[in-house]
Motif scaffolding. Structure first.
Motif, mmCIF file in Angstrom:
data_model
loop_
_atom_site.group_PDB
_atom_site.id
_atom_site.type_symbol
_atom_site.label_atom_id
_atom_site.label_comp_id
_atom_site.label_asym_id
_atom_site.label_seq_id
_atom_site.Cartn_x
_atom_site.Cartn_y
_atom_site.Cartn_z
ATOM 1 N N ARG A 62 29.012 -8.208 -13.819
ATOM 2 C CA ARG A 62 28.201 -7.438 -12.867
ATOM 3 C C ARG A 62 27.025 -6.749 -13.531
ATOM 4 N N HIS A 63 27.176 -6.319 -14.799
ATOM 5 C CA HIS A 63 26.047 -5.660 -15.469
ATOM 6 C C HIS A 63 24.919 -6.648 -15.755
ATOM 7 N N THR A 64 25.284 -7.853 -16.167
ATOM 8 C CA THR A 64 24.262 -8.879 -16.390
ATOM 9 C C THR A 64 23.584 -9.224 -15.071
ATOM 10 N N MET A 65 24.371 -9.373 -14.011
ATOM 11 C CA MET A 65 23.786 -9.635 -12.696
ATOM 12 C C MET A 65 22.805 -8.520 -12.327
ATOM 13 N N ALA A 66 23.200 -7.271 -12.528
ATOM 14 C CA ALA A 66 22.334 -6.136 -12.177
ATOM 15 C C ALA A 66 21.032 -6.154 -12.969
ATOM 16 N N SER A 67 21.086 -6.667 -14.205
ATOM 17 C CA SER A 67 19.874 -6.704 -15.029
ATOM 18 C C SER A 67 18.827 -7.666 -14.462
ATOM 19 N N PHE A 68 19.217 -8.531 -13.527
ATOM 20 C CA PHE A 68 18.283 -9.459 -12.885
ATOM 21 C C PHE A 68 17.627 -8.847 -11.650
ATOM 22 N N HIS A 69 17.965 -7.593 -11.347
ATOM 23 C CA HIS A 69 17.321 -6.842 -10.257
ATOM 24 C C HIS A 69 17.353 -7.589 -8.924
ATOM 25 N N GLY A 70 18.527 -8.187 -8.625
ATOM 26 C CA GLY A 70 18.701 -8.839 -7.339
ATOM 27 C C GLY A 70 18.164 -10.246 -7.239
ATOM 28 N N ARG A 71 17.608 -10.750 -8.336
ATOM 29 C CA ARG A 71 17.022 -12.097 -8.314
ATOM 30 C C ARG A 71 17.913 -13.063 -9.108
ATOM 31 N N PRO A 72 18.553 -14.002 -8.429
ATOM 32 C CA PRO A 72 19.362 -14.982 -9.160
ATOM 33 C C PRO A 72 18.483 -15.872 -10.030
ATOM 34 N N LEU A 73 19.075 -16.418 -11.060
ATOM 35 C CA LEU A 73 18.353 -17.379 -11.888
ATOM 36 C C LEU A 73 18.099 -18.629 -11.055
ATOM 37 N N PRO A 74 16.855 -19.083 -10.979
ATOM 38 C CA PRO A 74 16.556 -20.247 -10.136
ATOM 39 C C PRO A 74 17.172 -21.537 -10.688
ATOM 40 N N GLU A 75 17.497 -22.417 -9.769
ATOM 41 C CA GLU A 75 18.008 -23.756 -10.077
ATOM 42 C C GLU A 75 19.300 -23.724 -10.877
ATOM 43 N N ARG A 76 20.126 -22.693 -10.602
ATOM 44 C CA ARG A 76 21.433 -22.559 -11.235
ATOM 45 C C ARG A 76 22.424 -22.073 -10.176
ATOM 46 N N LEU A 77 23.686 -22.370 -10.394
ATOM 47 C CA LEU A 77 24.749 -21.778 -9.613
ATOM 48 C C LEU A 77 25.089 -20.464 -10.312
ATOM 49 N N ASN A 78 24.716 -19.331 -9.718
ATOM 50 C CA ASN A 78 24.880 -18.003 -10.316
ATOM 51 C C ASN A 78 26.235 -17.426 -9.928
ATOM 52 N N LEU A 79 27.160 -17.392 -10.870
ATOM 53 C CA LEU A 79 28.506 -16.886 -10.630
ATOM 54 C C LEU A 79 28.668 -15.517 -11.283
ATOM 55 N N VAL A 80 29.323 -14.598 -10.583
ATOM 56 C CA VAL A 80 29.590 -13.257 -11.094
ATOM 57 C C VAL A 80 31.098 -13.074 -11.166
ATOM 58 N N LEU A 81 31.619 -12.882 -12.381
ATOM 59 C CA LEU A 81 33.049 -12.675 -12.586
ATOM 60 C C LEU A 81 33.350 -11.190 -12.425
ATOM 61 N N THR A 82 34.215 -10.881 -11.473
ATOM 62 C CA THR A 82 34.556 -9.488 -11.185
ATOM 63 C C THR A 82 35.984 -9.408 -10.653
ATOM 64 N N ARG A 83 36.604 -8.249 -10.839
ATOM 65 C CA ARG A 83 37.906 -7.980 -10.208
ATOM 66 C C ARG A 83 37.714 -7.180 -8.924
ATOM 67 N N ASN A 84 36.495 -6.719 -8.694
ATOM 68 C CA ASN A 84 36.183 -5.839 -7.570
ATOM 69 C C ASN A 84 35.823 -6.668 -6.332
ATOM 70 N N HIS A 85 36.762 -6.773 -5.405
ATOM 71 C CA HIS A 85 36.518 -7.554 -4.189
ATOM 72 C C HIS A 85 35.459 -6.907 -3.296
ATOM 73 N N ASP A 86 35.196 -5.611 -3.496
ATOM 74 C CA ASP A 86 34.190 -4.894 -2.702
ATOM 75 C C ASP A 86 32.795 -4.949 -3.315
#
Length: 170
Positions: free
Chosen positions: A46-70
């Motif tokens: 989630r921290h790496t995802m947050a560092s992208f400021h809401g913008r997924p990496l283009p042309e990739r399947l962007n997966l976020v590993l988390t235990r937080n279902h919310d």
């Protein structure tokens, strides 16, 4: 089973981040990162995802590993809740699983990764998030690229590809 690769850059003391950010500019490393992850599954925390400021990496399947279902993820990101689920999603999409950080995510995959790609920045710059040294009893390293500091790269650098050593059984 999807191929699993870990990709990161670090300083000589293992620093990969300071205050949630990568504190250097290394065009060569960014080019390798893009080449290695484009059209693949990019797995992050989630921290790496947050560092992208809401913008997924283009042309990739962007997966976020988390235990937080919310956990709310921006459009273009997909949550996965376990290592096994991340592997299954990549496998079902016939993609490599490129693990891109942060440290807890790398640690979750270290025992099962196929390959490590580590860019070593030739500086003693120190930060608050550090990777442990690569265990050379497990991994065999080969320098696959290197270059000097210049207008595009803050530091001299060397890219090492580590492959898991084969254990011979006699």
């Amino acid at each position: 089973m999807a191929e699993k690769n870990l990709i990161w850059a670090q300083t000589l003391d293992g620093t990969i981040a300071i205050d949630g950010h990568i504190p250097w500019h290394q065009k060569a490393d960014l080019q390798f990162f893009k080449q290695s992850t484009i059209h693949e599954a990019a797995l992050m925390g989630r921290h790496t995802m947050a560092s992208f400021h809401g913008r997924p990496l283009p042309e990739r399947l962007n997966l976020v590993l988390t235990r937080n279902h919310d956990l709310e993820v921006p459009e273009g990101f997909q949550k996965v809740y376990s290592v096994a689920e991340a592997e299954k999603v990549a496998d079902n999409a016939n993609l490599k699983l490129q693990v891109i950080g942060g440290k807890p995510i790398y640690e979750s995959f270290m025992d099962t990764a196929d390959t490590l790609y580590v860019t070593y920045l030739q500086t003693d710059f120190s930060g608050d998030v550090k990777m442990a040294p690569v265990d050379l009893t497990v991994w065999q390293g080969e320098v696959i690229d290197q270059g000097p500091a210049d207008t595009d790269n803050d530091y001299d650098w060397r890219l090492v590809k580590y492959t898991r050593q084969q254990i011979s059984v006699n």
